[in-house]
Every structure is written in C-alpha cells, then in structure tokens.
Write a protein that holds these residues in place. Structure first.
Motif, mmCIF file in Angstrom:
data_model
loop_
_atom_site.group_PDB
_atom_site.id
_atom_site.type_symbol
_atom_site.label_atom_id
_atom_site.label_comp_id
_atom_site.label_asym_id
_atom_site.label_seq_id
_atom_site.Cartn_x
_atom_site.Cartn_y
_atom_site.Cartn_z
ATOM 1 N N ALA A 128 0.817 -1.215 0.000
ATOM 2 C CA ALA A 128 0.000 0.000 0.000
ATOM 3 C C ALA A 128 0.848 1.261 0.000
ATOM 4 C CB ALA A 128 -0.950 -0.003 1.213
ATOM 5 N N ASN A 146 -1.480 -4.457 -2.774
ATOM 6 C CA ASN A 146 -2.706 -3.804 -2.294
ATOM 7 C C ASN A 146 -2.910 -2.402 -2.850
ATOM 8 O OD1 ASN A 146 -2.937 -6.135 -0.864
ATOM 9 N ND2 ASN A 146 -3.324 -5.177 1.109
ATOM 10 N N ARG A 147 -2.148 -2.018 -3.865
ATOM 11 C CA ARG A 147 -2.385 -0.735 -4.519
ATOM 12 C C ARG A 147 -1.813 -0.767 -5.930
ATOM 13 N NH1 ARG A 147 -1.687 4.156 -0.732
ATOM 14 N NH2 ARG A 147 -3.546 3.106 0.046
ATOM 15 N N ARG A 156 -3.085 -7.524 -5.681
ATOM 16 C CA ARG A 156 -4.025 -7.052 -4.663
ATOM 17 C C ARG A 156 -5.298 -7.892 -4.698
ATOM 18 N NH1 ARG A 156 -7.736 -2.959 -7.165
ATOM 19 N NH2 ARG A 156 -7.394 -3.182 -9.390
ATOM 20 N N TYR A 159 -10.938 -5.922 -4.120
ATOM 21 C CA TYR A 159 -11.572 -5.133 -3.062
ATOM 22 C C TYR A 159 -13.048 -4.863 -3.337
ATOM 23 C CZ TYR A 159 -7.077 -3.985 -0.891
ATOM 24 O OH TYR A 159 -5.882 -4.046 -0.249
ATOM 25 N N HIS A 187 -8.969 3.512 0.147
ATOM 26 C CA HIS A 187 -9.753 2.342 -0.229
ATOM 27 C C HIS A 187 -11.118 2.680 -0.815
ATOM 28 C CE1 HIS A 187 -6.713 -0.233 1.458
ATOM 29 N NE2 HIS A 187 -6.742 0.438 2.575
ATOM 30 N N ASP A 267 -11.042 -7.822 5.750
ATOM 31 C CA ASP A 267 -9.631 -8.172 5.998
ATOM 32 C C ASP A 267 -9.512 -9.636 6.380
ATOM 33 O OD1 ASP A 267 -8.419 -5.814 5.302
ATOM 34 O OD2 ASP A 267 -8.256 -5.046 7.353
ATOM 35 N N GLN A 284 -8.955 -11.313 2.983
ATOM 36 C CA GLN A 284 -7.979 -11.107 1.923
ATOM 37 C C GLN A 284 -7.151 -12.381 1.724
ATOM 38 O OE1 GLN A 284 -5.709 -7.562 1.573
ATOM 39 N NE2 GLN A 284 -6.948 -6.406 3.037
ATOM 40 N N THR A 308 -5.293 -9.149 -9.763
ATOM 41 C CA THR A 308 -6.233 -9.186 -8.648
ATOM 42 C C THR A 308 -6.537 -10.626 -8.286
ATOM 43 O OG1 THR A 308 -8.123 -9.028 -10.163
ATOM 44 C CG2 THR A 308 -7.293 -6.967 -9.205
ATOM 45 N N THR A 311 -11.302 -12.641 -2.971
ATOM 46 C CA THR A 311 -11.457 -12.702 -1.525
ATOM 47 C C THR A 311 -12.383 -13.865 -1.158
ATOM 48 O OG1 THR A 311 -13.292 -11.142 -1.674
ATOM 49 C CG2 THR A 311 -11.099 -10.233 -1.239
#
Length: 321
Positions: A128, A146-147, A156, A159, A187, A267, A284, A308, A311
């Motif tokens: 991040a 994550n970014r 990542r 999300y 986010h 999370d 995650q 990506t 999740t």
C-alpha cells in the motif's frame, strides 16, 4: 588528465533512450526492449566503449537474494500476517526479507526505500505505498501490494467485489439500512462495493462514518452512526480493526450484535475469530498475494500488470448466521 569513464547516462543520451532502457538491455531484463531500440543501445555501448561494473550488475541481477519489504504500519495485524506470508514464501525460494514500516508517512516511505537500496536489496515489496517510486537509477524490480501504481506491477485482492459480497450477505438477512465505516481518504473500492450492493438491491445508501483504520477510529465512527436517523441495522466495516472498535462501542451502548445491529468486516485477520461475537469477514487472500508477489519479483515480468486475487466470505455470528 585521465579520461572520465563512460556512464549509463552517456549511453542513454547517445541512443536517445532513458537510463532504464539501457539497464534493461545490459541486464537482459526485467522488461522487454523493442529490437530496434536494443540495437541503438548496443551501438551506443560499442561506440562509447561503455563497460558496466560487473559487481554492481551482479547485485542488480538479484544475487544478494535479499528483498526489502515496506509496510504502512508494522503493528497492524493484517500487515503482520502478510509479512509472515511473504517471509515464508521468500525463504522457500532461498531469499531473506528485510522488513520496515512507514507509519503512514510519505516522506518516511521515500527514506526507507532509499535506505533499502543502499543495502543493495535484490528487489522491493511495497505494501500500500503512498507514491509511485522512482527506481530508474536503482535498477531493482519492485512489486506493489494492495495498490495499483503506474510504473510497477501490482498484486491485490478484488476489493470492490469482496466488499460487494459482504454487503450482499447483510442484505440477504433483510437489512435495508446498512452503514459504512471506512477510512477518510483510502480504499475507495471498498466503498464502491458497498454502493454496488445497495444499488443492485434497490436500496438507498446508508450513513457513512469516515475514520482512521484503527480500533479507535471504528469506535468513534460507530458512535456517530448511532446518532443518525434512521439508525442502521447493519454495518460494513472496511477493516478488522475498525470492526473491533465498532463492537466495543455497540456493547457500551447496550446494543446487541447481531440482534440489533449486524456487522461484516473486511480483511479477515485471525483475531476476528476471537471477538464476541466472532466477526463475519471478507478475508484477503494473503498467502496467494505473498506467493504471487515473490514469484513475480524473482521471475521478472515483461510488462506492467495489475493482478487481482479473489477474496473469501467467512460466515460467523456477527452477521446473524
């Protein structure tokens, strides 16, 4: 007077390319160079008599077998769990990891990147990151976790889809006013996922309380949501730490979870199993993120790619299941 040694900058200027392209040609990666551009660089090397430093080149090629890992907050359970997964994956491939954190400060992040490069790490794992790092002169590969960044590949979770799945589950329990606890500036995909689920179900957006990604932030945000009208019957918290703060605030206010207000968090760190009630979470895929990040750092990539990974919704008591 001795002649000044030819530098990579000289070669780049002669060939009309960037120093990074010269590095890719000399090191045969990590990115692909068009054949005609490669020939221009090789011609410049021949004409100017450029001789790369063999020792430095070996370090840049990764023979130090050391990665630098920078996280925003070393005390956050999510980043701690991710760091463990990265360390395990790196060790299985014969690499060691130097870990440090930035405390969420961009200037500290830049300083930590520079310090790790001085230590001649073979690559960087940036969790991040605040900014797109300028690694032109460093010539080491980097992966953002994550970014998404414009100049390096990233890995990542999904999300937006994950958040949508969590909110859809709350809707399936009959909730029509679903509040959101989320960080003030970060986010946006989690917020978009919350919106997607509500709009798809034909429901209005519930109240939003923006706070830091911390227990304290969640605690304060929950008190603000309790003052809204109509009061939400469910809350989607964009991080586990926020959800834990929400739980305390609701308990102190005499509100039962999930009977009065249901909760889903994003999370999925291990401590969510031990709250009361245990938290339903969108987890995650930290192990997969670690594996992909380390693999890409070691094997190299021809192009910049934003990967990506899905999740997982884990159902526990806080949602009413």
């Amino acid at each position: 007077m001795p002649k000044e040694p030819v530098t990579r900058n000289d070669v780049a200027e002669y060939a009309g390319v960037s120093t990074a392209v010269v590095s890719y040609v000399v090191n045969e990666g990590p990115r692909k160079v068009a054949p005609e551009t490669r020939e221009r660089v090789l011609e410049a090397i021949r004409v100017l008599g450029y001789r790369p430093n063999a020792t430095a080149r070996a370090l840049r090629m990764g023979t130090t077998r050391t990665f630098g890992l920078i996280t925003p907050d070393g005390g956050n359970p999510l980043f701690a769990e991710l760091a463990k997964a990265i360390d395990r994956e790196a060790a299985s491939r014969g690499y060691v990891v130097l870990q440090t954190s930035t405390d969420g400060d961009p200037a500290t992040e830049r300083a930590k990147i520079a310090e790790l490069l001085v230590r001649q790490v073979s690559g960087l794992l940036l969790v991040a990151p605040h900014e797109d790092p300028d690694l032109t002169d460093a010539e080491v590969p980097a992966i953002a976790i994550n970014r998404v960044l414009p100049t390096v590949s990233s890995v990542r979770p999904t999300y937006r889809e994950g958040a949508r799945q969590g909110v859809e589950h709350l809707i399936s329990h009959g909730h029509q006013v679903i509040g959101l606890v989320i960080g003030g500036t970060g986010h946006p995909e989690r917020e978009l996922g919350w919106q997607d689920a509500l709009e798809s179900a034909g429901l209005p957006r519930g109240p939003i309380a923006r706070a830091t990604f911390s227990r304290e932030g969640g605690y304060a945000a929950a008190h603000r949501l309790l003052e809204t009208a109509p009061r939400p019957t469910a809350i989607f918290a964009s991080s586990d730490l926020q959800a834990i703060g929400v739980l305390r605030a609701l308990h102190e206010s005499g509100i039962r979870v999930p009977e009065d207000i249901a909760i889903v968090a994003f999370d999925g760190t291990p401590e969510t199993e031990y709250t009361w009630p245990p938290l339903t979470v969108v987890r995650q895929p930290l192990e997969l993120v670690a594996q992909e990040a380390v693999r890409r750092l070691i094997e190299g990539e021809q192009t910049i790619e934003a990967l990506t990974l899905p999740t997982q919704l884990i159902l526990r008591r806080s949602c009413g299941c």
